[in-house]
Design a protein around this motif. Structure first.
Motif, PDB file in Angstrom:
ATOM      1  N   ASP A 162       0.849  -1.182   0.000  1.00 49.65           N
ATOM      2  CA  ASP A 162       0.000   0.000   0.000  1.00 49.65           C
ATOM      3  C   ASP A 162       0.892   1.242   0.000  1.00 49.65           C
ATOM      4  O   ASP A 162       1.824   1.351   0.798  1.00 49.65           O
ATOM      5  N   GLY A 163       0.624   2.169  -0.911  1.00 47.48           N
ATOM      6  CA  GLY A 163       1.442   3.359  -1.037  1.00 47.48           C
ATOM      7  C   GLY A 163       2.591   3.213  -2.015  1.00 47.48           C
ATOM      8  O   GLY A 163       3.314   4.179  -2.267  1.00 47.48           O
ATOM      9  N   ALA A 164       2.760   2.019  -2.577  1.00 45.77           N
ATOM     10  CA  ALA A 164       3.858   1.769  -3.515  1.00 45.77           C
ATOM     11  C   ALA A 164       3.323   1.244  -4.841  1.00 45.77           C
ATOM     12  O   ALA A 164       3.814   0.257  -5.384  1.00 45.77           O
ATOM     13  N   GLN A 165       2.269   1.892  -5.356  1.00 46.23           N
ATOM     14  CA  GLN A 165       1.677   1.574  -6.661  1.00 46.23           C
ATOM     15  C   GLN A 165       1.263   0.106  -6.776  1.00 46.23           C
ATOM     16  O   GLN A 165       1.707  -0.623  -7.666  1.00 46.23           O
ATOM     17  N   PRO A 166       0.374  -0.343  -5.893  1.00 48.57           N
ATOM     18  CA  PRO A 166      -0.074  -1.739  -5.974  1.00 48.57           C
ATOM     19  C   PRO A 166      -1.057  -1.968  -7.113  1.00 48.57           C
ATOM     20  O   PRO A 166      -1.773  -1.060  -7.543  1.00 48.57           O
ATOM     21  N   LEU A 167      -1.084  -3.195  -7.601  1.00 50.25           N
ATOM     22  CA  LEU A 167      -2.108  -3.655  -8.527  1.00 50.25           C
ATOM     23  C   LEU A 167      -2.986  -4.657  -7.786  1.00 50.25           C
ATOM     24  O   LEU A 167      -2.482  -5.487  -7.022  1.00 50.25           O
ATOM     25  N   LEU A 168      -4.298  -4.575  -8.030  1.00 50.85           N
ATOM     26  CA  LEU A 168      -5.255  -5.465  -7.385  1.00 50.85           C
ATOM     27  C   LEU A 168      -5.991  -6.274  -8.441  1.00 50.85           C
ATOM     28  O   LEU A 168      -6.101  -5.848  -9.599  1.00 50.85           O
ATOM     29  N   PHE A 169      -6.509  -7.427  -8.040  1.00 55.92           N
ATOM     30  CA  PHE A 169      -7.121  -8.355  -8.982  1.00 55.92           C
ATOM     31  C   PHE A 169      -8.410  -8.897  -8.384  1.00 55.92           C
ATOM     32  O   PHE A 169      -8.416  -9.360  -7.248  1.00 55.92           O
ATOM     33  N   GLN A 170      -9.509  -8.809  -9.156  1.00 54.27           N
ATOM     34  CA  GLN A 170     -10.771  -9.385  -8.706  1.00 54.27           C
ATOM     35  C   GLN A 170     -11.282 -10.374  -9.745  1.00 54.27           C
ATOM     36  O   GLN A 170     -11.288 -10.093 -10.945  1.00 54.27           O
TER      37      GLN A 170
END
Length: 236
Positions: A162-170
């Motif tokens: 978090d705060g370090a350009q995360p990518l999320l996947f759903q």
């Protein structure tokens, strides 16, 4: 790590209008602009670009016949105030939840305003990718970008801190992959990845499950990830 995240790129029928929307909403800075490409920078280091797509077919979330491929998650200190500001700039409110509101930007891309009372500014938390298999796609992008898997649950995953350009996947049950460059199955967005040696990087991403789509141009080549989403390997 094969490369680093260069930019998140949104398609739009009017690149300047969509860039102006996010510039005003998020306080982002314009770094480069042409009629068909506008690059923006966020205060916390994200680079978001908008590219002209005359044949852009907007998603119509939550209509599965016109699915989204990804969305931005923005943090705001006040959901109602944030949604009102977005609407003034041309967004459309789609749905309210207790901790987040879903809206569509002027190009039709859904985005979420997520409640965060710990800060007063609007910030880009991350980019959420729809996919048929969150575990597989998060593993692919973790290897490509060298970001660790920091969250994993049934149908959900995140790479990067978090705060370090995360990518999320759903994970989506009725997922429909883009078929770039077919406008009937639009990409809507893509990721640009900077690499040092494109030939070595190509070999590596293909081994991980990517597919080569286009030989590219002067400093980019196009591929599809295991979920069919286009991305570019770029070099300077």
């Amino acid at each position: 790590m094969i490369g680093t995240l260069r930019a998140v790129v949104l398609d739009a029928p009017d690149a300047r209008r969509l860039a102006a929307f996010y510039r005003a909403l998020g306080g982002w800075t314009e770094r480069y602009a042409e009629d068909d490409w506008v690059a923006l920078g966020t205060p916390d280091g994200w680079r978001v670009a908008v590219q002209l797509s005359p044949d852009h077919v907007a998603p119509r979330w939550p209509d599965p016949a016109f699915p989204q491929q990804a969305h931005l998650d923005l943090r705001v200190p006040d959901l109602d105030a944030g949604a009102a500001r977005a609407a003034e700039l041309g967004a459309t409110l789609l749905q309210k939840n207790e901790r987040w509101y879903t809206l569509a930007d002027p190009a039709g891309h859904p985005f979420d305003l997520c409640l965060d009372t710990t800060r007063q500014e609007t910030t880009l938390m991350g980019v959420m990718l729809d996919c048929p298999d969150a575990e597989r796609l998060s593993t692919f992008w973790s290897e490509v970008l060298g970001k660790p898997i920091t969250y994993a649950a049934e149908g959900m995953a995140m790479i990067g801190e978090d705060g370090a350009q995360p990518l999320l996947f759903q994970q989506i049950g009725d997922y429909r992959a883009p078929q770039w460059p077919d406008p009937a199955h639009p990409q809507q967005f893509h990721l640009d990845v900077t690499v040092d040696d494109v030939d070595a990087a190509e070999t590596a991403v293909l081994k991980l499950g990517a597919t080569a789509l286009h030989p590219g141009g002067e400093n980019w080549r196009v591929y599809a990830d295991p979920a069919g989403k286009p991305f570019c390997l770029c070099w300077d």
